[in-house]
Design a protein around this motif. Structure first.
Motif, PDB file in Angstrom:
ATOM      1  N   ASP A 122     -13.219  14.664   5.573  1.00  0.00           N
ATOM      2  CA  ASP A 122     -12.868  14.186   6.815  1.00  0.00           C
ATOM      3  C   ASP A 122     -11.762  12.953   6.330  1.00  0.00           C
ATOM      4  N   ASP A 123     -11.685  12.455   5.324  1.00  0.00           N
ATOM      5  CA  ASP A 123     -10.656  11.530   4.849  1.00  0.00           C
ATOM      6  C   ASP A 123      -9.306  11.683   4.535  1.00  0.00           C
ATOM      7  N   LEU A 124      -8.393  10.892   4.519  1.00  0.00           N
ATOM      8  CA  LEU A 124      -7.332  11.092   4.165  1.00  0.00           C
ATOM      9  C   LEU A 124      -6.763  10.145   3.120  1.00  0.00           C
ATOM     10  N   THR A 125      -5.859  10.290   2.215  1.00  0.00           N
ATOM     11  CA  THR A 125      -5.000   9.362   1.225  1.00  0.00           C
ATOM     12  C   THR A 125      -3.762   9.390   1.369  1.00  0.00           C
ATOM     13  N   GLN A 126      -3.079   8.316   1.544  1.00  0.00           N
ATOM     14  CA  GLN A 126      -1.675   8.394   1.614  1.00  0.00           C
ATOM     15  C   GLN A 126      -0.927   7.239   0.899  1.00  0.00           C
ATOM     16  N   ASP A 127       0.255   7.586   0.191  1.00  0.00           N
ATOM     17  CA  ASP A 127       0.920   6.799  -0.719  1.00  0.00           C
ATOM     18  C   ASP A 127       1.921   5.945   0.148  1.00  0.00           C
ATOM     19  N   VAL A 128       1.991   4.589   0.375  1.00  0.00           N
ATOM     20  CA  VAL A 128       2.796   3.866   0.958  1.00  0.00           C
ATOM     21  C   VAL A 128       3.581   3.042   0.069  1.00  0.00           C
ATOM     22  N   PRO A 129       5.020   3.285   0.099  1.00  0.00           N
ATOM     23  CA  PRO A 129       5.983   2.574  -0.670  1.00  0.00           C
ATOM     24  C   PRO A 129       6.124   1.053   0.176  1.00  0.00           C
ATOM     25  N   VAL A 130       6.170   0.041  -0.843  1.00  0.00           N
ATOM     26  CA  VAL A 130       6.149  -1.390  -0.223  1.00  0.00           C
ATOM     27  C   VAL A 130       7.055  -2.133  -1.247  1.00  0.00           C
ATOM     28  N   SER A 131       8.268  -2.530  -0.724  1.00  0.00           N
ATOM     29  CA  SER A 131       9.476  -3.466  -1.779  1.00  0.00           C
ATOM     30  C   SER A 131       8.549  -4.579  -2.480  1.00  0.00           C
ATOM     31  N   ILE A 132       8.890  -4.688  -3.611  1.00  0.00           N
ATOM     32  CA  ILE A 132       8.571  -5.907  -4.283  1.00  0.00           C
ATOM     33  C   ILE A 132       8.500  -7.361  -3.752  1.00  0.00           C
ATOM     34  N   TYR A 133       9.608  -7.383  -2.789  1.00  0.00           N
ATOM     35  CA  TYR A 133       9.659  -8.874  -2.175  1.00  0.00           C
ATOM     36  C   TYR A 133       8.464  -9.055  -1.231  1.00  0.00           C
ATOM     37  N   LYS A 134       8.110  -7.677  -0.362  1.00  0.00           N
ATOM     38  CA  LYS A 134       7.063  -7.950   0.628  1.00  0.00           C
ATOM     39  C   LYS A 134       5.698  -8.043  -0.073  1.00  0.00           C
ATOM     40  N   ALA A 135       5.638  -7.451  -1.458  1.00  0.00           N
ATOM     41  CA  ALA A 135       4.479  -7.392  -2.057  1.00  0.00           C
ATOM     42  C   ALA A 135       4.291  -8.833  -2.554  1.00  0.00           C
ATOM     43  N   LEU A 136       5.304  -9.561  -2.981  1.00  0.00           N
ATOM     44  CA  LEU A 136       5.138 -11.053  -3.488  1.00  0.00           C
ATOM     45  C   LEU A 136       4.981 -11.846  -2.353  1.00  0.00           C
ATOM     46  N   LEU A 137       5.558 -11.695  -1.361  1.00  0.00           N
ATOM     47  CA  LEU A 137       5.345 -13.049  -0.415  1.00  0.00           C
ATOM     48  C   LEU A 137       4.547 -12.336   0.887  1.00  0.00           C
TER      49      LEU A 137
END
Length: 314
Positions: A223-238
């Motif tokens: 009943d669980d789901l896994t999803q890949d979520v792309p994140v920009s490097i800028y948002k990941a840093l800040l």
């Protein structure tokens, strides 16, 4: 009455496993199904033979009895013609153990038009009774109709939401109300929607197996789901907010500054609905994957070089 080779009908060896028998049946049933071969009498008969073979070989008790009968039949066939082989089996074998009531070997009436099982099946497993007719002349015994099998393909979203669907089996349209949360390979039973009963017996059931097509966005585990979520490097840093599309709608998540590539986040209750448990859901796991900018301008390259100079590699 001729001996029927059920293994040959399904194209499997006598040593075949239950899974091999099931796989062979599904393949042949799809190939010879009346909906695929309309107005083809030979395909219709083949479909009945396949169903009859599966009815026996998929049931451990029936298969055991059939295998024992086959061994005795082979011994009988190998006897010299003068050893009791005439018009009925003999030669010292107790054939009554294979007929209901011990009334003889396949004697008596035939199935009527449209019946699903042969005389051979009837004699072995009780559809015709001892000798084919009751003492009072009331005809053959009642028997349940054959179970039909079908497959229904659903997308992951359709399995998530459930709802009404229509399936056509043997030319008959059936409307289903699918419960949210069905799984790939899950089978449901619709009683009274299978083959017609014999001589007043109950109809068989329709067994529907769900096939869930793979989804490019999600991987389902229970009943669980896994999803890949792309994140920009800028948002990941800040750090900052990120909108994530889920099967129940968009959800905003907050990213901490200096979020690392491959970070996993858990959204409780945003997974798949639990089958037949309204209001209960699995979890959604997000796997963050950092995306790098492309086609950098000269100014961007200069700024990145300045940043790299501030943090020289060890």
């Amino acid at each position: 009455m001729d001996y029927k080779d059920y293994y040959k009908a399904l194209g499997v060896e006598k040593t075949a496993t239950a899974e091999q028998i099931k796989k062979a049946y599904r393949k042949l049933a799809r190939q010879h199904h009346p909906d695929v071969n309309p107005n083809d009498k030979s395909a219709e008969q083949k479909f009945k033979d396949i169903n009859e073979a599966h009815e026996v070989l998929s049931d451990p008790e029936k298969r055991k009895k059939y295998d024992q009968f086959g061994a005795d039949w082979q011994r009988y066939q190998q006897q010299p013609s003068g050893a009791g082989r005439g018009g009925q089996p003999g030669g010292g074998f107790d054939w009554s153990q294979y007929t209901q009531g011990g009334g003889g070997f396949g004697q008596g009436g035939q199935f009527g038009e449209g019946e699903d099982f042969s005389d051979f099946f009837s004699s072995l497993f009780g559809g015709m009774g001892g000798g084919g007719r009751r003492a009072g002349g009331g005809g053959t015994r009642p028997g349940a109709g054959a179970d039909y099998q079908a497959e229904l393909e659903l997308s992951l979203e359709e399995a998530y939401h459930g709802g009404p669907r229509t399936i056509t089996v043997n030319g008959k349209n059936l409307r289903l109300n699918i419960q949210p949360g069905v799984a790939d390979g899950q089978t449901i039973r619709l009683r009274d929607q299978g083959g017609p009963g014999r001589n007043g017996g109950p109809n068989g059931s329709l067994l529907i197996t769900f096939r869930i097509t793979p989804d490019a966005r999600y991987v389902r585990t229970g009943d669980d789901l896994t999803q890949d979520v792309p994140v920009s490097i800028y948002k990941a840093l800040l750090g900052g907010e990120q909108t994530v599309e889920t099967l129940s709608g968009p959800v905003k998540i907050k990213l901490k500054p200096e979020t690392q590539n491959g970070t996993r986040l858990r959204l409780r209750g945003k997974g798949f609905p639990v089958y037949k448990h309204p209001g209960q859901f699995g979890d959604l796991y997000l796997r963050l994957t950092l995306t790098l900018p492309q086609h950098l301008t000269p100014q961007e390259k200069e700024l990145i070089q300045q940043l790299a100079a501030l943090r020289p590699e060890d």
